[in-house]
Design a protein around this motif. Sequence first.
Motif, PDB file in Angstrom:
ATOM      1  N   PHE A 173      -4.917   2.539  -0.587  1.00 18.94           N
ATOM      2  CA  PHE A 173      -6.103   3.332  -0.266  1.00 18.94           C
ATOM      3  C   PHE A 173      -7.107   3.207  -1.418  1.00 18.94           C
ATOM      4  N   PRO A 174      -8.392   3.359  -1.142  1.00 21.44           N
ATOM      5  CA  PRO A 174      -9.381   3.193  -2.207  1.00 21.44           C
ATOM      6  C   PRO A 174      -9.441   4.355  -3.188  1.00 21.44           C
ATOM      7  N   ALA A 175      -8.944   5.539  -2.803  1.00 27.21           N
ATOM      8  CA  ALA A 175      -9.083   6.702  -3.673  1.00 27.21           C
ATOM      9  C   ALA A 175      -7.764   7.438  -3.792  1.00 27.21           C
ATOM     10  N   ALA A 176      -7.651   8.213  -4.863  1.00 24.34           N
ATOM     11  CA  ALA A 176      -6.482   9.072  -5.031  1.00 24.34           C
ATOM     12  C   ALA A 176      -6.504  10.170  -3.971  1.00 24.34           C
ATOM     13  N   ALA A 177      -5.375  10.852  -3.830  1.00 22.26           N
ATOM     14  CA  ALA A 177      -5.278  11.942  -2.870  1.00 22.26           C
ATOM     15  C   ALA A 177      -5.180  13.260  -3.625  1.00 22.26           C
ATOM     16  N   THR A 178      -6.183  14.095  -3.452  1.00 21.66           N
ATOM     17  CA  THR A 178      -6.166  15.426  -4.047  1.00 21.66           C
ATOM     18  C   THR A 178      -5.712  16.423  -2.994  1.00 21.66           C
ATOM     19  N   PRO A 179      -4.580  17.084  -3.188  1.00 23.31           N
ATOM     20  CA  PRO A 179      -4.094  18.014  -2.168  1.00 23.31           C
ATOM     21  C   PRO A 179      -5.150  19.049  -1.785  1.00 23.31           C
ATOM     22  N   GLY A 180      -5.363  19.163  -0.499  1.00 24.46           N
ATOM     23  CA  GLY A 180      -6.296  20.147   0.007  1.00 24.46           C
ATOM     24  C   GLY A 180      -7.737  19.724   0.054  1.00 24.46           C
ATOM     25  N   ALA A 181      -8.052  18.523  -0.421  1.00 30.41           N
ATOM     26  CA  ALA A 181      -9.450  18.075  -0.485  1.00 30.41           C
ATOM     27  C   ALA A 181      -9.561  16.642   0.034  1.00 30.41           C
ATOM     28  N   PRO A 182      -9.753  16.459   1.344  1.00 28.14           N
ATOM     29  CA  PRO A 182      -9.837  15.101   1.889  1.00 28.14           C
ATOM     30  C   PRO A 182     -11.015  14.337   1.302  1.00 28.14           C
ATOM     31  N   ASP A 183     -10.790  13.075   0.991  1.00 22.96           N
ATOM     32  CA  ASP A 183     -11.816  12.224   0.411  1.00 22.96           C
ATOM     33  C   ASP A 183     -12.351  11.293   1.489  1.00 22.96           C
ATOM     34  N   PRO A 184     -13.672  11.335   1.778  1.00 19.59           N
ATOM     35  CA  PRO A 184     -14.226  10.434   2.795  1.00 19.59           C
ATOM     36  C   PRO A 184     -13.944   8.965   2.517  1.00 19.59           C
ATOM     37  N   ALA A 185     -13.733   8.610   1.255  1.00 23.61           N
ATOM     38  CA  ALA A 185     -13.464   7.217   0.914  1.00 23.61           C
ATOM     39  C   ALA A 185     -12.157   6.733   1.518  1.00 23.61           C
ATOM     40  N   ASN A 186     -11.259   7.643   1.839  1.00 21.40           N
ATOM     41  CA  ASN A 186      -9.953   7.259   2.380  1.00 21.40           C
ATOM     42  C   ASN A 186      -9.913   7.249   3.912  1.00 21.40           C
ATOM     43  N   ALA A 187     -10.999   7.653   4.552  1.00 20.99           N
ATOM     44  CA  ALA A 187     -10.982   7.821   6.007  1.00 20.99           C
ATOM     45  C   ALA A 187     -10.642   6.523   6.734  1.00 20.99           C
ATOM     46  N   LYS A 188     -11.281   5.435   6.363  1.00 16.81           N
ATOM     47  CA  LYS A 188     -11.024   4.170   7.066  1.00 16.81           C
ATOM     48  C   LYS A 188      -9.579   3.730   6.889  1.00 16.81           C
ATOM     49  N   ALA A 189      -9.013   3.939   5.714  1.00 14.07           N
ATOM     50  CA  ALA A 189      -7.632   3.536   5.484  1.00 14.07           C
ATOM     51  C   ALA A 189      -6.676   4.353   6.344  1.00 14.07           C
ATOM     52  N   VAL A 190      -6.963   5.642   6.546  1.00 12.69           N
ATOM     53  CA  VAL A 190      -6.135   6.473   7.426  1.00 12.69           C
ATOM     54  C   VAL A 190      -6.140   5.895   8.838  1.00 12.69           C
ATOM     55  N   ILE A 191      -7.330   5.516   9.312  1.00  7.13           N
ATOM     56  CA  ILE A 191      -7.462   4.936  10.645  1.00  7.13           C
ATOM     57  C   ILE A 191      -6.734   3.595  10.719  1.00  7.13           C
ATOM     58  N   ASP A 192      -6.875   2.786   9.685  1.00 11.24           N
ATOM     59  CA  ASP A 192      -6.229   1.470   9.671  1.00 11.24           C
ATOM     60  C   ASP A 192      -4.707   1.585   9.697  1.00 11.24           C
ATOM     61  N   VAL A 193      -4.157   2.604   9.043  1.00 11.33           N
ATOM     62  CA  VAL A 193      -2.704   2.798   9.044  1.00 11.33           C
ATOM     63  C   VAL A 193      -2.216   3.121  10.451  1.00 11.33           C
ATOM     64  N   ILE A 194      -2.959   3.949  11.174  1.00  5.04           N
ATOM     65  CA  ILE A 194      -2.579   4.251  12.558  1.00  5.04           C
ATOM     66  C   ILE A 194      -2.546   2.973  13.380  1.00  5.04           C
ATOM     67  N   ALA A 195      -3.605   2.156  13.244  1.00  7.07           N
ATOM     68  CA  ALA A 195      -3.673   0.899  13.991  1.00  7.07           C
ATOM     69  C   ALA A 195      -2.531  -0.037  13.605  1.00  7.07           C
ATOM     70  N   LYS A 196      -2.171  -0.040  12.337  1.00  3.56           N
ATOM     71  CA  LYS A 196      -1.052  -0.883  11.886  1.00  3.56           C
ATOM     72  C   LYS A 196       0.260  -0.415  12.501  1.00  3.56           C
ATOM     73  N   GLY A 197       0.445   0.898  12.575  1.00  2.37           N
ATOM     74  CA  GLY A 197       1.651   1.433  13.197  1.00  2.37           C
ATOM     75  C   GLY A 197       1.737   1.067  14.665  1.00  2.37           C
ATOM     76  N   VAL A 198       0.613   1.165  15.378  1.00  2.48           N
ATOM     77  CA  VAL A 198       0.591   0.770  16.783  1.00  2.48           C
ATOM     78  C   VAL A 198       0.929  -0.701  16.937  1.00  2.48           C
ATOM     79  N   ASP A 199       0.371  -1.533  16.080  1.00  2.00           N
ATOM     80  CA  ASP A 199       0.646  -2.967  16.154  1.00  2.00           C
ATOM     81  C   ASP A 199       2.139  -3.244  15.967  1.00  2.00           C
TER      82      ASP A 199
END
Length: 336
Positions: free
Chosen positions: A81-107
Motif C-alpha cells: 500500500f502507498p501509505a501507513a495505516a493509522t487505526p481509526g483514520a482511513p487514508d485516501p491514499a490507500n483507497a485504490k489499493a483496498v479496491i485492488d485487493v478485492i479484485a485480486k481476491g476475486v481473480d
Amino acid sequence: MNSPAPKPLTERPVILSCGDPSGIGPELAVRAWEHFGARLPFVWIGDPAHLPRGSKIREIDRASDALRHADAGLPVMAHPFPAAATPGAPDPANAKAVIDVIAKGVDLVMRGEGSALATAPINKKALKDGAGFAFPGHTEFLAHLAGVERVVMMLASSRSDPPLRVVPATIHIALRDVPEAFTPQLLCDTVRITAEGLRRDFGFETPRIAVAGLNPHAGEGGAMGAEETDWIADTVAGLRAEGYALAGPLPADTLFHARARAGYDAAICAYHDQALIPIKTLDFDGGVNVTLGLPFVRTSPDHGTAYDIAGQGRANPASLIAALEMAARMGAARGA
C-alpha cells in the motif's frame, strides 16, 4: 502417542481480502489465524506492515502455499500500500489499493486457486473519496467483477438455535423508496436466487422460505396497506406453483421467535432493517454476510470497520471466524 492432526476444513484455502487497513480487519485476521491455525487455511491479501506488530506471518507467492504454512503463521500474499495505516483514520491514499485487493481476491477464486472469498470490512465513503469508488458496497462491486446482473445479500447466524438466515429484498435505500423498489419481479428474482443458494451452498434439497409482508401485520387484509393483497400474495402463490416451498406473506413481527424460525430455512424480508434487526439481536457477534448468486462463494463478517476501537485489541473476532468457517463449508458444498 500423538493423535493425528485434524483434517483441514478445506482442501483449497479461503482467500481473505484485507479491507480497510485503518479498521479492525488486520487485527481480526491475526486473531482468526490464532483460532484456526492449520485447521482452516486461509490467505490474507494486504500490506504486511498493516498487521499488528509482532504478528506471526508467512509470506507466500501462491495461494496453495497456505496449506503448508498455516500451522506456523498467518499466510500472507503481500500487496504493498502507498501509505501507513493509522487505526481509526482511513487514508485516501490507500483507497485504490483496498479496491485492488478485492479484485485480486476475486481473480484468485475465479481461477480456482481459492475455495471461497471472505472480505474484511471496507468504508464505502473512504473509497469513494479516495478513489472514486462507484458502488454502494462490496456486494455490488463483486457482482460487477463477476459479470453478474443480480445477486442477493443473506445474513446468516452462526450461533442462534434454531439458526436464522434473512434476505433483505431491498437493501441500502431510504424507507420511503421501498414500496416502489419492492416489486413482483424483484421478489421472484430474490426467491429464485435464495433457493438456489440454499440448495447449492447449504445442502437444503427443498429449501423452506418464508416471505415477510411489507406492512404491519402483513397488511391485515388491506386495513394497514394494500401491497400484500394487491400483488405479494399472488406472487408467492405463483412461485409456489412452480415448486418452491414458500409461506407468506407473513407478519414480520411474529416471524423471528424460536418456534417460527424452526419452520423455515430462510426468511425474505421487504427491506433492510426488517431483516437485520432480528439477526443482530439474536447473534450480534456471530452473524455472517453471504452473497448468493455469484459464481464463487463469498462471505463477510457482519460488522463494519469499527474505527472507534481499531488498534486497541478489543475487537471481537467471532464474526470473522464464523465467516471464514462458513466460507470453507460452502466451498466444500460446491466441490471447490
